[in-house]
Design a protein around this motif. Structure first.
Motif, short mmCIF file in Angstrom:
data_model
loop_
_atom_site.label_atom_id
_atom_site.label_comp_id
_atom_site.label_asym_id
_atom_site.label_seq_id
_atom_site.Cartn_x
_atom_site.Cartn_y
_atom_site.Cartn_z
N TRP A 1 0.79 -1.22 0.00
CA TRP A 1 0.00 0.00 0.00
C TRP A 1 0.83 1.28 0.00
O TRP A 1 0.34 2.33 -0.41
N ALA A 2 2.07 1.23 0.44
CA ALA A 2 2.84 2.45 0.68
C ALA A 2 3.16 3.21 -0.61
O ALA A 2 2.97 4.42 -0.67
N VAL A 3 3.63 2.52 -1.60
CA VAL A 3 4.07 3.22 -2.82
C VAL A 3 2.91 3.90 -3.54
O VAL A 3 3.00 5.09 -3.87
N PRO A 4 1.78 3.23 -3.79
CA PRO A 4 0.67 3.93 -4.46
C PRO A 4 0.10 5.09 -3.63
O PRO A 4 -0.20 6.15 -4.18
N VAL A 5 -0.02 4.89 -2.33
CA VAL A 5 -0.60 5.94 -1.49
C VAL A 5 0.34 7.15 -1.43
O VAL A 5 -0.09 8.30 -1.57
N LEU A 6 1.63 6.90 -1.25
CA LEU A 6 2.59 8.01 -1.18
C LEU A 6 2.75 8.71 -2.52
O LEU A 6 2.93 9.94 -2.57
N THR A 7 2.65 7.98 -3.62
CA THR A 7 2.71 8.60 -4.94
C THR A 7 1.50 9.49 -5.18
O THR A 7 1.62 10.60 -5.70
N ALA A 8 0.32 9.00 -4.80
CA ALA A 8 -0.90 9.81 -4.93
C ALA A 8 -0.80 11.07 -4.07
O ALA A 8 -1.19 12.17 -4.50
N PHE A 9 -0.28 10.93 -2.86
CA PHE A 9 -0.11 12.08 -1.98
C PHE A 9 0.87 13.09 -2.58
O PHE A 9 0.64 14.30 -2.51
N LEU B 1 1.52 13.58 -5.80
CA LEU B 1 0.87 14.25 -6.92
C LEU B 1 -0.14 15.29 -6.46
O LEU B 1 -0.24 16.38 -7.03
N CYS B 2 -0.90 14.97 -5.41
CA CYS B 2 -1.84 15.95 -4.85
C CYS B 2 -1.10 17.15 -4.28
O CYS B 2 -1.54 18.29 -4.45
N ALA C 1 0.53 22.75 -4.64
CA ALA C 1 1.61 23.74 -4.62
C ALA C 1 1.59 24.63 -5.86
O ALA C 1 1.89 25.82 -5.79
N VAL C 2 1.20 24.06 -6.98
CA VAL C 2 1.10 24.86 -8.21
C VAL C 2 -0.13 25.76 -8.15
O VAL C 2 -0.11 26.90 -8.60
N ALA C 3 -1.22 25.28 -7.57
CA ALA C 3 -2.46 26.04 -7.55
C ALA C 3 -2.44 27.20 -6.55
O ALA C 3 -3.04 28.24 -6.79
N LEU C 4 -1.75 27.03 -5.43
CA LEU C 4 -1.76 28.06 -4.39
C LEU C 4 -0.66 29.08 -4.62
O LEU C 4 0.45 28.74 -5.00
N GLY C 5 -0.99 30.32 -4.36
CA GLY C 5 -0.01 31.39 -4.50
C GLY C 5 -0.70 32.73 -4.45
O GLY C 5 -1.86 32.85 -4.03
N SER C 6 0.00 33.78 -4.85
CA SER C 6 -0.61 35.11 -4.83
C SER C 6 -1.76 35.20 -5.82
O SER C 6 -2.71 35.94 -5.61
N ARG D 1 9.55 25.71 -10.00
CA ARG D 1 9.81 25.81 -8.56
C ARG D 1 9.35 24.56 -7.82
O ARG D 1 10.04 24.07 -6.93
N VAL D 2 8.18 24.05 -8.19
CA VAL D 2 7.65 22.87 -7.51
C VAL D 2 8.51 21.65 -7.83
O VAL D 2 8.81 20.83 -6.95
#
Length: 167
Positions: A30-38, A40-41, A46-51, A91-92
């Motif tokens: 379970w670790a690899v798919p869950v951590l990969t999804a996290f 990507l989210c 990080a790309v969506a949030l900003g000034s 940057r991300v």
């Protein structure tokens, strides 16, 4: 010693392999798919949030258009495309690579000393880094150079001839 107390080397190895196999199978399921999804989210957030707030749909539209080579949809303004692709994505990606590098160096340090609690402060690495920072700051002030990092890197590479590049 009797035969019950003596365990052959092969039996011990087989026992260790089963114990290790069980632990890694449980974690790996379970670790690899869950951590990969996290991850990507977190990248999308990080790309969506900003000034300038950008919706996740716009981020995904620009990313999918740029990565597949297709045209960016009309619903995304060109300014948003530039903000996403030219400013925030580099940057991300750099932040993710730096984080991965730090995690890898920490894992290598802990594995090399065979201590899961090893950290730079215990091993003295942080003290050595602070000495290097003090030397760089003092050399910068003594030489009157604002950025002494480049000349120090030139001196660190023995194949180059640094005296040709320094003023």
């Amino acid at each position: 010693m009797n035969d019950v107390e003596l365990m052959t080397r092969q039996e011990r190895l087989q026992e260790l392999q089963t114990a290790t196999k069980h632990r890694t199978e449980t974690l790996g399921s379970w670790a690899v798919p869950v951590l990969t999804a996290f991850l990507l989210c977190a990248i999308i957030a990080a790309v969506a949030l900003g000034s300038v707030t950008i919706s996740a749909e716009q981020v995904l539209a620009v990313l999918s258009a740029k990565l597949t080579g297709s045209v960016v949809p009309e619903s995304v303004p060109p300014a948003m495309t530039d903000i996403i692709w030219d400013i925030r994505i580099p940057r991300v990606i750099l932040a993710a690579l730096v984080g991965a590098g730090l995690a890898l160096s920490g894992a290598i340090m802990q594995a090399s000393v065979q201590n899961p609690l090893a950290e730079p402060f215990i091993l003295g690495i942080a003290s050595g880094a602070s000495v290097g920072a003090v030397v760089a700051i003092l050399l910068g002030h003594l030489l009157g150079v604002a950025n002494v990092g480049v000349p120090l890197w030139l001196l660190a590479v023995p194949s180059w001839q640094p005296w040709q590049y320094l003023p």
